[in-house]
Design an enzyme around this catalytic site. Structure first.
Site, short mmCIF file in Angstrom:
data_model
loop_
_atom_site.label_atom_id
_atom_site.label_comp_id
_atom_site.label_asym_id
_atom_site.label_seq_id
_atom_site.Cartn_x
_atom_site.Cartn_y
_atom_site.Cartn_z
N HIS A 1 27.90 -32.55 25.43
CA HIS A 1 28.65 -33.52 24.96
C HIS A 1 29.56 -33.87 25.96
O HIS A 1 30.20 -32.85 26.41
CB HIS A 1 29.23 -32.95 23.75
CG HIS A 1 28.39 -32.89 22.26
ND1 HIS A 1 27.77 -34.21 21.86
CD2 HIS A 1 27.89 -32.06 21.80
CE1 HIS A 1 27.07 -33.74 20.85
NE2 HIS A 1 26.90 -32.42 20.75
N HIS B 1 13.97 -25.83 22.53
CA HIS B 1 14.80 -26.60 21.84
C HIS B 1 16.07 -27.06 22.68
O HIS B 1 16.95 -26.22 23.03
CB HIS B 1 15.38 -25.69 20.77
CG HIS B 1 16.16 -26.81 19.65
ND1 HIS B 1 16.19 -26.47 18.21
CD2 HIS B 1 17.10 -27.61 19.68
CE1 HIS B 1 16.91 -27.38 17.63
NE2 HIS B 1 17.60 -28.16 18.48
N ARG C 1 19.36 -35.71 26.19
CA ARG C 1 20.28 -36.83 25.97
C ARG C 1 19.81 -38.11 26.81
O ARG C 1 20.01 -39.01 26.35
CB ARG C 1 21.54 -36.64 26.52
CG ARG C 1 22.24 -35.32 25.62
CD ARG C 1 22.53 -35.56 24.28
NE ARG C 1 23.41 -34.69 23.77
CZ ARG C 1 22.99 -34.05 22.57
NH1 ARG C 1 22.26 -34.42 21.83
NH2 ARG C 1 23.89 -33.22 22.22
N ASN D 1 26.17 -27.15 14.73
CA ASN D 1 25.24 -27.27 13.69
C ASN D 1 23.82 -26.68 14.01
O ASN D 1 23.22 -26.90 14.87
CB ASN D 1 25.32 -28.68 13.30
CG ASN D 1 24.44 -29.08 11.92
OD1 ASN D 1 24.65 -28.11 11.12
ND2 ASN D 1 23.99 -30.12 11.80
N ASP E 1 18.70 -24.67 21.78
CA ASP E 1 19.79 -25.58 21.12
C ASP E 1 20.72 -26.20 22.02
O ASP E 1 21.93 -26.66 21.79
CB ASP E 1 20.36 -25.49 19.87
CG ASP E 1 20.68 -26.67 18.97
OD1 ASP E 1 20.41 -27.60 19.34
OD2 ASP E 1 21.19 -26.55 17.96
N HIS F 1 14.65 -28.92 11.10
CA HIS F 1 16.15 -28.43 11.26
C HIS F 1 16.38 -28.33 9.66
O HIS F 1 16.52 -29.41 9.10
CB HIS F 1 16.77 -29.74 11.74
CG HIS F 1 18.03 -29.81 11.63
ND1 HIS F 1 19.08 -29.62 12.79
CD2 HIS F 1 19.09 -29.97 10.61
CE1 HIS F 1 20.24 -29.81 12.38
NE2 HIS F 1 20.35 -30.00 11.05
#
Lengths: 326, 437
Positions: free
Chosen positions: B310, B59, B63, B279, B306, B180
């Site tokens: 960002h 996971h 991007r 999340n 995960d 998810h």
């Protein structure tokens, strides 16, 4: 006192009583022909409002002006913020302009906390309502109003007073701040709402919770009715406006069952016919208008204590000068 | 190939065992034993460092294409190599979405070209992650990218019929749907775990039941249609109970947990610092403890990062405006050592299982997740487990720095990573691998 006022939970009992006592001193000036104090002369206060709230904004504005501060109103609507400017860049701009204090109203819970702790600005931050988090000056003015009506004694707290807060607790920053502050001041707080409008986790708060308004009313020294937005109905928080009003609204009949000296409070703006009937809103037991007046005194006290120092609100010199000015 | 054709590791503790010498030759583990000699080999004195199979991440958000300002296949695979990974599964929520053979082949090819880490793309389950129409799962499977894992990650496949069909359809080529699990109506506008902290902070809650109800539905669906389902980033004690129950029935259910859900709780949100916004959200201490226990007893099969980079501006703002996600590739092994090994819950052999063998098996990824034995591919990571140091994102290879561990002291440091015998990391520094395949 701390440098910022972000949450009512940050106030000790002594802090809170000091603010209430200082507000009493400020209130005495409101009755004079010239209402201005020179305390914050030359200081700049920015009202940074990302949400429309004329009532709160003018209350802070009046308070700052009575302390002789220079006031800049910054409304996000129609400004660079609506063109996508970040909170950080807005803050840096205010810092560059030399803001000594920033009064912030923001739709996001925690935005004032970010502003105060991110290093973006050096001045004091006063939370004028953030999302569904807190509205500490509202709680202070509520406590001020209760102390005047129910205790009538400066230097005192609210020990043993039974305060009931009714309505949309889930989305209410007023309720959160009041639960913290009133319990700090020794009051017994009971929240009343349909279960859908209470947050999961409310059982950890320093208060009681009830679903039954009638059971609590007779044991309340003050009943605070919160505004319930009609839109909540569409999100299934309650079936209809009428059902809400029947079960959780305050009408004359219910008010009559309250103890004789008990007061009805409302932070405004009121939804007449929803959470409160006109009969109750217009009765002498309802302090809604008084709360507005007290709001200016409280905000003067907060700005004074955060920006002006922690000596007594009115030093002998200040008093003398003010009288000269008269 | 250059002079690194042969590498001799002296005194490496394979899966944390007794020190041995390991000879790597021609991309494979050639020999294991005491006092090995190879005159022409590059020698690495390991000083008793732990040797593990190269880690496999199920996971990862790389991007690219679309958000190259936060990460690219190059920077993300460099971060992976530094973290000890030799293979990552690149999630499909790119722009454009990885829902066609063309996009997954592009991502796969970039990974191959840069050579830091094998990149196995995850294909979207539905076109545009919209949850309405199945993407061409078979075409992605048959492509050069050899997609085996399908996920709309970032979004839940919430329509029960679409989920059922996806589970059924991938049976034809032994694929797996990675869900998810987030019931969308229960989480509209959600900002953090729903509980005591959210009530105080006035942030809209993301209730555990929104995850658990989807997992319950999906394990039942998987059982009904006889397919296998994988649960992404399982985060609650209740989810653990459901997966444990499903496994007790013999159903083909696997699950992953992120490093951050093994360590951090929603108490951190009191700072309103968006670096903790993720999340699914950070949960409670009781959830953290349940997740650790489940990873230890095998209810949760594997750790998956995960890794969600960002750009700075998306975290340097108020909570409500911030993006959800944390980078994780370069800290995952340290967090697992801290939470699972140093606590005695897992030994290093089990870490190899949870971070390499099992994720490779779930992803049907050949050549990875293999034992450290003669004849096996030399996908290896060497870990200085005695190291203690503060996390400093300034040293990250990732293009983004949104780590929740900044300044936190964590154990363990990856000193070397080998991808098929070729070093990608030496002495904790990346070595030029671009173009070398």
């Amino acid at each position: 006192m701390k440098r910022h006022l972000i949450s009512a939970a940050d106030l000790t009992r002594d802090d809170a009583v000091l603010i209430l006592d200082t507000a009493e001193e400020m209130a005495r000036f409101a009755d004079r022909p010239i209402k201005k104090l020179p305390t914050l002369r030359g200081r700049t206060i920015v009202n940074l409002f990302f949400e429309d709230s004329t009532r709160t904004r003018i209350s802070f504005e009046a308070a700052a002006k009575r302390l002789s501060a220079d006031v800049i109103n910054f409304s996000a609507k129609g400004s660079s913020v609506s063109k996508g400017e970040s909170l950080k860049d807005t803050a840096l701009t205010l810092e560059a302009m030399g803001a000594d204090g920033v009064v912030i109203r923001h739709g996001d819970s925690g935005a004032p906390h970010r502003l105060a702790t991110s290093g973006w600005i050096g001045g004091s931050v006063i939370n004028a309502g953030d999302g569904t988090h807190e509205h500490p000056t509202q709680a202070l003015l509520d406590a001020f109003t209760m102390r005047r009506r129910l205790v009538g004694e400066e230097g005192a707290a609210l020990d043993g007073k039974r305060i009931t807060i009714v309505g949309d607790i889930l989305h209410s920053r007023v309720a959160r701040s009041n639960v913290h502050l009133l319990s700090t001041l020794g009051a017994h707080v009971t929240l009343v709402a349909p279960p859908t409008l209470l947050p999961i986790g409310v059982d950890s708060w320093p208060c009681e919770v009830s679903y039954d308004l009638d059971a609590v009313l007779t044991k309340s020294d003050a009943v605070m009715m919160l505004r319930v937005q009609r839109e909540r109905m569409n999100a299934a928080f309650f079936p209809t406006e009428r059902e809400y009003a029947r079960r959780y609204g305050l009408d004359g009949e219910r008010m009559a069952r309250m103890p004789e000296d008990a007061i009805v409070m409302h932070p405004g703006p009121m939804n007449r016919g929803m959470e409160i009937t006109a009969e109750v809103a217009d009765s002498p037991r309802c302090t809604a208008v008084e709360q507005v007046a007290n709001g200016v005194s409280i905000r003067m006290a907060v700005m004074y204590l955060l920006l002006g120092g922690s000596e007594p609100a009115l030093s002998r010199d200040d008093t003398a000068r003010t009288e000269e000015n008269n | 190939m250059t002079e690194q054709n042969k590498t001799l590791l002296r005194g490496a503790r394979i899966l944390g065992g007794e020190p041995q010498d390991v000879l790597i030759e021609g991309g494979t583990v050639a020999e294991i034993g005491q006092g090995l000699r190879a005159a022409d080999a590059e020698v690495v004195e390991t000083g008793g460092a732990v040797l593990l199979p190269g880690l496999v991440d199920l996971h990862t958000h790389l991007r690219e294409p679309g958000r190259e300002d936060s990460e690219t296949v190059l920077t993300g695979t460099r971060a992976a190599a530094k973290g000890g990974y030799t293979a990552v599964h690149a999630m499909a929520n790119t722009f454009p979405v990885a829902d066609t053979a063309g996009v997954v082949e592009q991502v796969w090819r970039l990974g191959k070209e840069y050579g830091y880490c094998d990149v196995r793309p995850v294909g979207a389950v539905t076109v545009g992650l919209e949850g309405k129409q199945l993407a061409e799962l078979g075409a992605m499977h048959d492509s050069a990218a050899e997609v085996r894992v399908f996920s709309d990650d970032g979004k839940c496949v919430d329509d029960a019929v679409i989920m059922r069909r996806a589970l059924e359809y991938v049976k034809a080529f032994d694929g797996v749907v990675a869900q998810h699990a987030q019931e969308p109506r229960l989480t509209a506008g959600a900002q953090m775990n729903e509980g005591i902290v959210s009530a105080e902070l006035g942030l809209q809650g993301w209730p555990a039941v929104a995850e658990e109800s989807i997992i319950a539905r999906d394990v039942l669906l998987a059982a009904h249609v006889g397919s296998r389902v994988h649960i992404c980033h399982l985060s609650t004690a209740g989810s653990v109970e459901i997966v444990r129950w499903a496994k007790s029935k013999g159903w083909n259910v696997t699950a992953e947990v992120t490093p951050h859900h093994l360590l951090l709780t929603d108490e951190l949100v009191r700072s309103y610092n968006p670096v903790y916004k993720v999340n699914p959200p950070l949960r409670t201490e009781a959830d953290v403890m349940a997740l650790r226990e489940a990873l230890a007893d095998g209810t949760i099969d594997c750790v998956a990062t995960d890794h969600a980079p960002h750009p700075h501006e998306d975290k340097d703002c108020e909570w409500g405006a911030a993006a959800m996600g944390m980078v994780g590739l370069e800290t995952a092994l340290s967090v697992v050592q801290h939470t699972m090994v140093d606590t005695g819950l897992l030994d290093w052999a089990q870490v190899a299982d949870r971070m390499s063998f099992r994720p490779a098996a779930i992803g049907r990824l050949e050549g990875h997740g293999r034992p450290v034995s003669p004849g096996e591919p030399a996908n290896l990571v060497l870990l200085d487990a005695d190291y203690r140091g503060q996390v400093d994102p300034a040293g990250f290879a990732s293009r983004s720095a949104n780590t929740p561990y900044q300044g936190r002291e964590l154990p363990g440091r990856v000193t070397h990573t080998w991808l098929r015998g070729r070093p990608t990391v030496v002495d904790s520094k990346l070595v030029g691998a671009a173009g070398a395949v």
